[in-house]
Scaffold this motif. Structure first.
Motif, PDB file in Angstrom:
ATOM      1  N   ASP A   1       0.577  -1.607  -0.236  1.00 41.60           N
ATOM      2  CA  ASP A   1       0.009  -0.245   0.209  1.00 41.60           C
ATOM      3  C   ASP A   1       1.232   0.941   0.052  1.00 41.60           C
ATOM      4  O   ASP A   1       1.439   1.536   1.060  1.00 41.60           O
ATOM      5  CB  ASP A   1      -0.832   0.060   1.146  1.00 41.60           C
ATOM      6  CG  ASP A   1      -1.907   1.170   1.021  1.00 41.60           C
ATOM      7  OD1 ASP A   1      -2.406   1.842  -0.019  1.00 41.60           O
ATOM      8  OD2 ASP A   1      -2.715   1.524   2.352  1.00 41.60           O
ATOM      9  N   ARG A   2       0.521   2.043  -1.355  1.00 42.76           N
ATOM     10  CA  ARG A   2       1.650   3.435  -1.316  1.00 42.76           C
ATOM     11  C   ARG A   2       0.933   3.948   0.132  1.00 42.76           C
ATOM     12  O   ARG A   2       1.773   5.258   0.509  1.00 42.76           O
ATOM     13  CB  ARG A   2       1.157   3.954  -2.417  1.00 42.76           C
ATOM     14  CG  ARG A   2       1.854   4.974  -3.036  1.00 42.76           C
ATOM     15  CD  ARG A   2       0.950   5.515  -4.268  1.00 42.76           C
ATOM     16  NE  ARG A   2       1.846   6.833  -4.561  1.00 42.76           N
ATOM     17  CZ  ARG A   2       2.359   8.594  -3.813  1.00 42.76           C
ATOM     18  NH1 ARG A   2       1.512   8.117  -3.322  1.00 42.76           N
ATOM     19  NH2 ARG A   2       3.281   9.014  -4.314  1.00 42.76           N
ATOM     20  N   ALA A   3      -0.216   3.828   0.392  1.00 35.12           N
ATOM     21  CA  ALA A   3      -0.216   4.793   1.763  1.00 35.12           C
ATOM     22  C   ALA A   3      -0.151   4.777   3.492  1.00 35.12           C
ATOM     23  O   ALA A   3       0.425   4.564   4.329  1.00 35.12           O
ATOM     24  CB  ALA A   3      -1.595   5.691   2.020  1.00 35.12           C
ATOM     25  N   SER A   4       1.267   3.205   3.179  1.00 33.35           N
ATOM     26  CA  SER A   4       1.268   2.894   4.396  1.00 33.35           C
ATOM     27  C   SER A   4       2.680   3.239   4.641  1.00 33.35           C
ATOM     28  O   SER A   4       3.059   4.053   3.881  1.00 33.35           O
ATOM     29  CB  SER A   4       1.424   0.809   4.234  1.00 33.35           C
ATOM     30  OG  SER A   4       2.719   0.871   3.286  1.00 33.35           O
TER      31      SER A   4
ATOM     32  N   CYS B   1       8.972   2.435  10.890  1.00 32.71           N
ATOM     33  CA  CYS B   1       7.356   2.492  10.170  1.00 32.71           C
ATOM     34  C   CYS B   1       6.825   3.153  11.342  1.00 32.71           C
ATOM     35  O   CYS B   1       5.687   4.529  12.145  1.00 32.71           O
ATOM     36  CB  CYS B   1       6.151   0.857  10.329  1.00 32.71           C
ATOM     37  SG  CYS B   1       7.438   0.420   8.922  1.00 32.71           S
ATOM     38  N   SER B   2       7.018   3.067  12.936  1.00 33.54           N
ATOM     39  CA  SER B   2       5.766   3.506  14.118  1.00 33.54           C
ATOM     40  C   SER B   2       6.553   5.351  14.032  1.00 33.54           C
ATOM     41  O   SER B   2       5.316   6.341  14.187  1.00 33.54           O
ATOM     42  CB  SER B   2       6.304   3.045  15.339  1.00 33.54           C
ATOM     43  OG  SER B   2       6.449   2.111  15.408  1.00 33.54           O
TER      44      SER B   2
ATOM     45  N   LEU C   1       5.062  10.728  12.577  1.00 32.23           N
ATOM     46  CA  LEU C   1       5.354  11.846  12.022  1.00 32.23           C
ATOM     47  C   LEU C   1       3.994  12.650  11.434  1.00 32.23           C
ATOM     48  O   LEU C   1       4.212  14.075  10.207  1.00 32.23           O
ATOM     49  CB  LEU C   1       7.062  12.212  10.948  1.00 32.23           C
ATOM     50  CG  LEU C   1       7.841  12.361  12.450  1.00 32.23           C
ATOM     51  CD1 LEU C   1       9.033  11.825  11.181  1.00 32.23           C
ATOM     52  CD2 LEU C   1       8.277  13.741  13.458  1.00 32.23           C
ATOM     53  N   SER C   2       3.483  11.721  10.369  1.00 36.52           N
ATOM     54  CA  SER C   2       2.786  11.810   9.333  1.00 36.52           C
ATOM     55  C   SER C   2       1.162  12.018   9.971  1.00 36.52           C
ATOM     56  O   SER C   2       0.322  12.314   9.264  1.00 36.52           O
ATOM     57  CB  SER C   2       2.324  11.150   8.060  1.00 36.52           C
ATOM     58  OG  SER C   2       2.230   9.107   9.395  1.00 36.52           O
ATOM     59  N   ARG C   3       0.800  11.826  11.631  1.00 38.34           N
ATOM     60  CA  ARG C   3      -0.245  12.283  12.241  1.00 38.34           C
ATOM     61  C   ARG C   3      -1.058  11.368  11.627  1.00 38.34           C
ATOM     62  O   ARG C   3      -2.145  11.555  11.582  1.00 38.34           O
ATOM     63  CB  ARG C   3      -0.877  13.692  12.133  1.00 38.34           C
ATOM     64  CG  ARG C   3       0.431  14.780  12.665  1.00 38.34           C
ATOM     65  CD  ARG C   3      -0.224  15.981  12.493  1.00 38.34           C
ATOM     66  NE  ARG C   3       0.688  16.955  12.893  1.00 38.34           N
ATOM     67  CZ  ARG C   3       0.571  18.313  13.040  1.00 38.34           C
ATOM     68  NH1 ARG C   3      -1.365  19.092  12.516  1.00 38.34           N
ATOM     69  NH2 ARG C   3       1.315  19.207  13.822  1.00 38.34           N
ATOM     70  N   GLY C   4      -0.365  10.002  12.189  1.00 40.38           N
ATOM     71  CA  GLY C   4      -1.986   8.862  11.424  1.00 40.38           C
ATOM     72  C   GLY C   4      -2.174   8.731  10.077  1.00 40.38           C
ATOM     73  O   GLY C   4      -2.675   7.120   9.568  1.00 40.38           O
ATOM     74  N   ARG C   5      -1.094   9.826   8.801  1.00 43.08           N
ATOM     75  CA  ARG C   5      -1.857   9.764   7.621  1.00 43.08           C
ATOM     76  C   ARG C   5      -1.327   8.460   6.921  1.00 43.08           C
ATOM     77  O   ARG C   5      -1.595   8.019   5.194  1.00 43.08           O
ATOM     78  CB  ARG C   5      -1.268  10.517   7.068  1.00 43.08           C
ATOM     79  CG  ARG C   5      -2.323  11.760   7.256  1.00 43.08           C
ATOM     80  CD  ARG C   5      -2.880  13.152   6.253  1.00 43.08           C
ATOM     81  NE  ARG C   5      -0.973  13.967   6.252  1.00 43.08           N
ATOM     82  CZ  ARG C   5      -0.871  14.829   7.266  1.00 43.08           C
ATOM     83  NH1 ARG C   5      -1.893  14.861   8.241  1.00 43.08           N
ATOM     84  NH2 ARG C   5       0.275  15.026   7.984  1.00 43.08           N
TER      85      ARG C   5
END
Length: 242
Positions: free
Chosen positions: A128-131, A209-210, A215-219
């Motif tokens: 998934d690109r968004a992961s 990954c965490s 840093l992405s605020r969950g995005r």
């Protein structure tokens, strides 16, 4: 509806859907195309009568793995935008971890769909690109990925392979693609299977990954990195068919 399942549950899901589809063929041989056959990721076809054909890119690591596979009746490597795919020749098209590593994946998918018979199954597994995992992979310089691959990857993993990650290599991207082609997504499953997470430095990879998720605020979530989709090509002659 999106579900989060274990890798074992996901593999069992694909096996069940294939067996159900074969049962509906009333004993006829199941014709299967694996697009992305350069990875050791065979389907469980033990309870069916099937002929399996493989295609993939012509990459040294992929060629070595493909030539060692015993489950393929035939295979071809090359530019997937031009590899011959006979029209309406396959009951199942399986695409494991291909879309995220090629350019112009929509063109390749359209070619694969020409080979899928009406009512056939398109089975997709992709990163998934968004992961968070994919974000690390696609933003890391290629030279650094090659240098770190053997430190992070588990034994037997094929790679490193390109990390292109165009928009279709995401849940939203695939749903949009299916909508415009008249395809029906019947199941949509999330899982964790990234090679670096299963390798000798898996704890470090999970920590990275965490950090990305924070840093992405969950995005860019770290809760999954893989999407598995069961997609059906409609039987209706009035639907938009490729």
């Amino acid at each position: 509806m999106t579900e989060v399942r274990s890798v074992v549950d996901r593999d069992d899901l694909l096996s069940r859907r294939i067996r159900e589809h074969w049962t509906g063929l009333l004993g006829r041989r199941l014709d299967v195309l694996i697009a992305g056959c350069g990875r050791p990721d065979p389907l469980d076809l033990s309870q069916t009568q099937a002929r399996v054909v493989g295609i993939d890119e012509d990459h040294p690591a992929l060629r070595a793995c493909t030539s060692a596979r015993a489950d393929l009746s035939s295979w071809a490597l090359g530019d997937l935008r031009s590899v011959p795919v006979p029209p309406r020749a396959f009951d199942v098209v399986y695409v494991p971890f291909l879309l995220e590593r090629i350019e112009h994946p929509e063109l390749v998918l359209d070619r694969l769909l020409t080979g899928l018979r009406p009512g056939g199954l398109l089975l997709v597994r992709m990163r998934d690109r968004a992961s968070a995992y994919a974000t690390c992979e696609r933003l890391m310089p290629a030279k650094l990925r090659r240098a770190l691959w053997h430190r992070f990857a588990p034994p037997g993993a094929v790679g490193p392979l390109p990390a292109v990650y165009e928009q279709v290599a995401s849940r939203e991207g695939m749903h949009s693609f299916c909508l415009t082609r008249g395809l029906m997504v019947t199941e949509d499953v999330l899982a964790v299977s990234g090679p670096a997470l299963r390798g000798p430095l898996g704890k470090l990879a999970r920590a990275a990954c965490s950090v990305v998720e924070t840093l992405s605020r969950g995005r860019r979530p770290a809760s999954h990195d893989e999407i598995t989709m069961v997609i059906r090509k409609p039987q209706s002659h009035f639907a938009r068919l490729i």
